[in-house]
Design an enzyme around this catalytic site. Sequence first.
Site, PDB file in Angstrom:
ATOM      1  N   ASP A   9       0.839  -1.143  -0.142  1.00 62.54           N
ATOM      2  CA  ASP A   9       0.249  -0.639   0.020  1.00 62.54           C
ATOM      3  C   ASP A   9       0.924   0.756   0.267  1.00 62.54           C
ATOM      4  O   ASP A   9       2.317   1.000   0.049  1.00 62.54           O
ATOM      5  CB  ASP A   9      -0.867   0.177   0.993  1.00 62.54           C
ATOM      6  CG  ASP A   9      -0.190   0.354   3.182  1.00 62.54           C
ATOM      7  OD1 ASP A   9       1.147   0.308   2.693  1.00 62.54           O
ATOM      8  OD2 ASP A   9      -1.213   0.141   3.552  1.00 62.54           O
ATOM      9  N   CYS A  66       2.880  -3.727   4.232  1.00 60.86           N
ATOM     10  CA  CYS A  66       2.081  -2.346   4.564  1.00 60.86           C
ATOM     11  C   CYS A  66       2.766  -1.823   5.066  1.00 60.86           C
ATOM     12  O   CYS A  66       3.893  -1.883   5.871  1.00 60.86           O
ATOM     13  CB  CYS A  66       0.367  -3.022   4.888  1.00 60.86           C
ATOM     14  SG  CYS A  66       0.543  -3.569   6.321  1.00 60.86           S
ATOM     15  N   THR A  68       2.366  -1.787   9.016  1.00 62.90           N
ATOM     16  CA  THR A  68       3.027  -2.363   9.942  1.00 62.90           C
ATOM     17  C   THR A  68       3.074  -4.309   9.245  1.00 62.90           C
ATOM     18  O   THR A  68       3.921  -5.379  10.018  1.00 62.90           O
ATOM     19  CB  THR A  68       1.250  -3.013  10.937  1.00 62.90           C
ATOM     20  OG1 THR A  68       0.364  -3.530  10.238  1.00 62.90           O
ATOM     21  CG2 THR A  68       0.762  -1.640  12.009  1.00 62.90           C
ATOM     22  N   GLY A  69       2.073  -4.558   8.445  1.00 65.21           N
ATOM     23  CA  GLY A  69       2.629  -5.772   7.529  1.00 65.21           C
ATOM     24  C   GLY A  69       1.507  -6.730   8.190  1.00 65.21           C
ATOM     25  O   GLY A  69       1.235  -8.047   7.548  1.00 65.21           O
ATOM     26  N   GLY A  71      -2.167  -5.884   7.976  1.00 69.42           N
ATOM     27  CA  GLY A  71      -3.553  -5.828   7.162  1.00 69.42           C
ATOM     28  C   GLY A  71      -3.108  -6.364   5.843  1.00 69.42           C
ATOM     29  O   GLY A  71      -4.007  -7.373   5.857  1.00 69.42           O
ATOM     30  N   HIS A  99       9.546 -24.250   8.724  1.00 70.74           N
ATOM     31  CA  HIS A  99       8.305 -24.374   9.431  1.00 70.74           C
ATOM     32  C   HIS A  99       6.897 -24.771   8.529  1.00 70.74           C
ATOM     33  O   HIS A  99       6.083 -25.355   8.515  1.00 70.74           O
ATOM     34  CB  HIS A  99       7.673 -24.641  10.918  1.00 70.74           C
ATOM     35  CG  HIS A  99       9.177 -24.758  11.831  1.00 70.74           C
ATOM     36  ND1 HIS A  99       9.198 -24.738  13.268  1.00 70.74           N
ATOM     37  CD2 HIS A  99      10.094 -25.167  11.173  1.00 70.74           C
ATOM     38  CE1 HIS A  99      10.429 -25.249  13.782  1.00 70.74           C
ATOM     39  NE2 HIS A  99      11.353 -26.341  12.280  1.00 70.74           N
ATOM     40  N   ASN A 100       6.393 -23.233   8.270  1.00 72.96           N
ATOM     41  CA  ASN A 100       5.049 -23.283   7.773  1.00 72.96           C
ATOM     42  C   ASN A 100       4.828 -23.231   6.196  1.00 72.96           C
ATOM     43  O   ASN A 100       3.873 -23.003   5.531  1.00 72.96           O
ATOM     44  CB  ASN A 100       4.680 -22.204   8.318  1.00 72.96           C
ATOM     45  CG  ASN A 100       5.320 -21.753   9.593  1.00 72.96           C
ATOM     46  OD1 ASN A 100       6.336 -21.188  10.140  1.00 72.96           O
ATOM     47  ND2 ASN A 100       4.243 -22.810  10.969  1.00 72.96           N
ATOM     48  N   ARG A 110       6.566   0.834   8.619  1.00 76.82           N
ATOM     49  CA  ARG A 110       6.741   1.244   9.540  1.00 76.82           C
ATOM     50  C   ARG A 110       7.303   0.141  11.180  1.00 76.82           C
ATOM     51  O   ARG A 110       7.795   1.047  12.450  1.00 76.82           O
ATOM     52  CB  ARG A 110       5.824   1.815   9.535  1.00 76.82           C
ATOM     53  CG  ARG A 110       4.883   2.491   9.274  1.00 76.82           C
ATOM     54  CD  ARG A 110       3.448   3.626   9.357  1.00 76.82           C
ATOM     55  NE  ARG A 110       3.217   4.040   8.631  1.00 76.82           N
ATOM     56  CZ  ARG A 110       1.652   4.301   8.176  1.00 76.82           C
ATOM     57  NH1 ARG A 110       0.636   3.891   9.043  1.00 76.82           N
ATOM     58  NH2 ARG A 110       1.217   4.388   7.559  1.00 76.82           N
ATOM     59  N   HIS A 134       6.086 -31.354   9.506  1.00 78.81           N
ATOM     60  CA  HIS A 134       5.888 -29.792   9.353  1.00 78.81           C
ATOM     61  C   HIS A 134       4.538 -29.845   8.237  1.00 78.81           C
ATOM     62  O   HIS A 134       4.109 -29.051   8.423  1.00 78.81           O
ATOM     63  CB  HIS A 134       7.024 -28.980   8.983  1.00 78.81           C
ATOM     64  CG  HIS A 134       7.797 -29.335  10.247  1.00 78.81           C
ATOM     65  ND1 HIS A 134       7.498 -28.600  11.615  1.00 78.81           N
ATOM     66  CD2 HIS A 134       8.849 -29.374   9.996  1.00 78.81           C
ATOM     67  CE1 HIS A 134       8.698 -28.058  12.482  1.00 78.81           C
ATOM     68  NE2 HIS A 134       9.479 -29.336  11.227  1.00 78.81           N
TER      69      HIS A 134
HETATM   70  C1  RB5 Z   1      -1.920   2.704   6.760  1.00 79.61           C
HETATM   71  O1  RB5 Z   1      -2.113   3.677   6.798  1.00 79.61           O
HETATM   72  C2  RB5 Z   1      -2.033   1.345   7.719  1.00 79.61           C
HETATM   73  O2  RB5 Z   1      -2.969   1.234   8.391  1.00 79.61           O
HETATM   74  C3  RB5 Z   1      -1.694   0.616   6.615  1.00 79.61           C
HETATM   75  O3  RB5 Z   1      -0.555   0.641   5.898  1.00 79.61           O
HETATM   76  C4  RB5 Z   1      -1.005  -1.409   7.337  1.00 79.61           C
HETATM   77  O4  RB5 Z   1      -0.644  -0.625   8.427  1.00 79.61           O
HETATM   78  C5  RB5 Z   1      -2.796  -1.859   7.994  1.00 79.61           C
HETATM   79  O5  RB5 Z   1      -2.123  -2.721   8.607  1.00 79.61           O
END
Ligand code: RB5
Length: 153
Positions: A9, A66, A68-69, A71, A99-100, A110, A134
């Site tokens: 994203d 994204c 945080t990875g 979503g 393993h997975n 971020r 596994h």
């Molecule tokens: C976008 O602001 C943020 O919500 C997205 O990149 C992600 O971190 C969602 O899990």
Amino acid sequence: MEVIAIGSDHAAFELKENIREFLIESGYKVIDMGTDSSRSVDYPDFGIAVGEAVSRGDCDRGIVICGTGIGISISANKVKGVRAAACSDPYSARLSREHNNANVLALGARIVAPEYARSIVREWLDAKFLGGRHQKRIQKIARYESGDPQWKQ
Ligand code: RB5
């Protein structure tokens, strides 16, 4: 040549470009599924697109990014046959393969700095599924996903 689909994203656009370069330099063929700028978009569009590319067999594996990875990994994991692992360290990335048999790696732009992200990707690319005990566990996931009521047996 192994083919990797990549998608992100807006929050991870710069890291996605960085990882795309790294993959090409490392000898992989890359299918870039966007996004193509820092303009705000919705992560499911890209997580599901990469997941579907993996599920169809258009590529060998996928990488989704994204903020945080989280979503984008949740989104990719909705696609049948996808095992997406959100990893913020190289050891988890290696074990997600061994393993997975994770066929999608998710990163948080971020959460991890670009150089560290590259080391996570490197570890994930080089690691191999170990099979054995596994295998039976990931088969249970697949059977549940297929609606088999006997999936635990
Ligand atoms: C976008 O602001 C943020 O919500 C997205 O990149 C992600 O971190 C969602 O899990």
